[in-house]
Design an enzyme around this catalytic site. Structure first.
Site, PDB file in Angstrom:
ATOM      1  CB  SER A  96      -0.849  -0.009   1.276  1.00  0.00           C
ATOM      2  OG  SER A  96      -1.424   1.255   1.496  1.00  0.00           O
ATOM      3  CE1 TYR A  99      -3.812  -2.042   5.182  1.00  0.00           C
ATOM      4  CE2 TYR A  99      -3.128   0.153   4.495  1.00  0.00           C
ATOM      5  CZ  TYR A  99      -3.526  -1.121   4.177  1.00  0.00           C
ATOM      6  OH  TYR A  99      -3.631  -1.503   2.855  1.00  0.00           O
ATOM      7  CE  LYS A 128      -1.521  -4.644   3.472  1.00  0.00           C
ATOM      8  NZ  LYS A 128      -1.791  -5.925   2.823  1.00  0.00           N
TER       9      LYS A 128
HETATM   10  N1  UFG Z   1     -12.476  11.794   2.540  1.00  0.00           N
HETATM   11  C1  UFG Z   1     -13.477  12.747   2.773  1.00  0.00           C
HETATM   12  N2  UFG Z   1     -14.724  12.292   3.096  1.00  0.00           N
HETATM   13  C2  UFG Z   1     -15.031  10.965   3.193  1.00  0.00           C
HETATM   14  C3  UFG Z   1     -14.023  10.003   2.951  1.00  0.00           C
HETATM   15  C4  UFG Z   1     -12.745  10.464   2.617  1.00  0.00           C
HETATM   16  O1  UFG Z   1     -13.239  13.941   2.712  1.00  0.00           O
HETATM   17  O2  UFG Z   1     -16.187  10.632   3.505  1.00  0.00           O
HETATM   18  C5  UFG Z   1     -11.138  12.268   2.172  1.00  0.00           C
HETATM   19  C6  UFG Z   1     -10.075  11.781   3.118  1.00  0.00           C
HETATM   20  O3  UFG Z   1      -9.959  12.614   4.228  1.00  0.00           O
HETATM   21  C7  UFG Z   1      -8.851  11.787   2.207  1.00  0.00           C
HETATM   22  C8  UFG Z   1      -9.426  11.449   0.825  1.00  0.00           C
HETATM   23  O4  UFG Z   1     -10.816  11.724   0.928  1.00  0.00           O
HETATM   24  O5  UFG Z   1      -8.330  13.074   2.142  1.00  0.00           O
HETATM   25  C9  UFG Z   1      -9.247   9.990   0.454  1.00  0.00           C
HETATM   26  O6  UFG Z   1      -9.685   9.181   1.538  1.00  0.00           O
HETATM   27  P1  UFG Z   1      -9.992   7.628   1.405  1.00  0.00           P
HETATM   28  O7  UFG Z   1     -10.491   7.164   2.740  1.00  0.00           O
HETATM   29  O8  UFG Z   1     -10.824   7.370   0.223  1.00  0.00           O
HETATM   30  O9  UFG Z   1      -8.577   6.988   1.100  1.00  0.00           O
HETATM   31  P2  UFG Z   1      -7.185   7.161   1.876  1.00  0.00           P
HETATM   32  O10 UFG Z   1      -6.331   8.005   0.987  1.00  0.00           O
HETATM   33  O11 UFG Z   1      -7.332   7.570   3.266  1.00  0.00           O
HETATM   34  O12 UFG Z   1      -6.719   5.647   1.939  1.00  0.00           O
HETATM   35  C10 UFG Z   1      -6.015   5.010   0.950  1.00  0.00           C
HETATM   36  C11 UFG Z   1      -6.196   3.513   1.091  1.00  0.00           C
HETATM   37  C12 UFG Z   1      -5.557   3.015   2.333  1.00  0.00           C
HETATM   38  C13 UFG Z   1      -4.135   3.483   2.396  1.00  0.00           C
HETATM   39  C14 UFG Z   1      -4.066   4.984   2.252  1.00  0.00           C
HETATM   40  C15 UFG Z   1      -2.668   5.490   2.206  1.00  0.00           C
HETATM   41  O13 UFG Z   1      -7.574   3.194   1.085  1.00  0.00           O
HETATM   42  O14 UFG Z   1      -5.605   1.623   2.344  1.00  0.00           O
HETATM   43  O15 UFG Z   1      -4.682   5.354   1.048  1.00  0.00           O
HETATM   44  O16 UFG Z   1      -2.661   6.818   2.639  1.00  0.00           O
HETATM   45  F1  UFG Z   1      -3.594   3.168   3.585  1.00  0.00           F
END
Ligand code: UFG
Length: 330
Positions: A117, A141, A145
């Site tokens: 990841s 997490y 990894k």
């Molecule tokens: N976000 C919102 N509202 C929501 C959900 C997400 O504003 O309801 C924002 C988050 O704060 C973030 C962006 O959208 O800024 C992306 O969030 P996600 O939860 O979709 O994905 P992440 O980037 O947090 O997570 C992904 C993978 C993880 C991994 C991570 C690495 O899903 O497995 O990237 O940073 F660990």
């Protein structure tokens, strides 16, 4: 044709890979405890419903199937949950991976594809982030990894017959266009899925977590990649290993980022629904920008993504959501 053992093959990404494997005639055994995966998502091959903690079962399966390659998807994936329950994450993501690797070693199976990841980078100092950037995870997490990546590195040093490809996924989204499989997780936290659920009216509104980041519109930027392109990368990685390729660690992203606001606008455009959005505080642990340097996978695996388009990613996810197959079957 290859024999492929797929752990977590009943899950979101694993099931897309199993579909591609099956379509090209490979022999597949899926090993999955169905904790978050679904029987209906396994479109090809045999499903063994078992846990990676059950080492005896694992050795039995590896011994009788004798796979040429093992693909390892089975893992917990929710970052905030990993902060709350680190031991749960280390046990499943690290200890159970050791069980799998030990079972492989005992039976002389030496080709491995690992679902890593972008979380291993933590908050990278350079964007786009290349594979050479240090492992600096900021949550259990990502740490789990990164730990497996180190184990794989050491195993490959100790055993010159062992080879692996570690694929560092960025933000995976979308669904197979034929509508039979897609994201089907009970309480999704990911942006695109939540926005689609808001468009569907399944949730009241979408929260935007943080508008004061050092980015052009103040919201976080991510590299969204279509799940079918990611699945394709696994097939290429498998062929690469079967052709004798040596160990590789590869980013899986398109190399282009979109802000949360851009994603929200794109979801509204594709779905035609102007769902409610509320801006709120930052979510802890979010790096401001995470975009892949994506040339290595293209040059080594000759990966040629077909769905490199945000609206297309959203469209396939919307088809999946509105056809209702995933929701109905949850
Ligand atoms: N976000 C919102 N509202 C929501 C959900 C997400 O504003 O309801 C924002 C988050 O704060 C973030 C962006 O959208 O800024 C992306 O969030 P996600 O939860 O979709 O994905 P992440 O980037 O947090 O997570 C992904 C993978 C993880 C991994 C991570 C690495 O899903 O497995 O990237 O940073 F660990």
């Amino acid at each position: 044709m290859a024999k492929v053992l797929v752990t977590g093959g009943a899950g979101y990404i694993g099931s897309h890979v199993v579909k591609l494997l099956g379509e090209s005639g490979h022999e597949v055994v899926v090993y999955d405890n169905l904790s978050t995966g679904h029987r209906w998502a396994v479109l090809y091959g045999e499903l063994v419903e078992a846990d990676l903690a059950d080492k005896k079962r694992l050795i039995d399966v590896v011994s009788s199937f004798k796979p040429d390659v093992v693909m390892h998807f089975a893992a917990y994936i929710v970052v905030p949950e990993s902060v709350r329950y680190p031991l749960k994450y280390y046990r499943n993501n690290v200890i159970n991976t050791l069980n799998l690797l030990e079972a492989m070693m005992e039976r002389g199976i030496n080709k491995f594809i690992f679902s890593s990841s972008a979380a291993v980078y933590g908050v990278p100092s350079e964007i786009p982030v290349s594979e050479e950037a240090p492992l600096a995870p900021i949550n259990p997490y990502g740490e789990s990894k990164a730990t497996v990546e180190r184990i794989l590195r050491d195993l490959a040093i100790s055993d010159s017959d062992f080879s692996y490809v570690s694929l560092r996924y960025f933000n995976v989204a979308g669904a197979d266009p034929d509508g039979r499989i897609g994201f089907a997780y009970p309480e999704p936290t990911h942006l695109i899925i939540r926005a689609l659920k808001a468009a569907k009216g399944e949730i009241d509104k979408l929260y935007i977590y943080g508008t004061d980041y050092p980015t052009p519109d103040g919201t976080c930027i991510r590299d969204y990649i279509h799940v079918v392109d990611l699945a394709e990368a696994h097939i290429l990685a498998m062929n690469y290993l079967l052709d004798g390729g040596e160990k590789q660690v590869l980013n899986c992203g398109y190399g282009r980022g979109y802000s949360v606001r851009e994603v929200v606008e794109a979801v509204k455009k594709v779905t035609g629904v102007d769902f409610p959005v509320e801006e709120t505080f930052r979510r802890p642990g979010d790096p401001p920008v995470l975009v892949a340097k994506a040339d290595k996978i293209k040059s080594i695996l000759k990966w040629r993504p077909k769905y490199d388009d945000l609206e297309c990613i959203i469209k396939t996810g919307w088809m999946w959501e509105t056809k209702g197959i995933g929701s109905r079957r949850l």
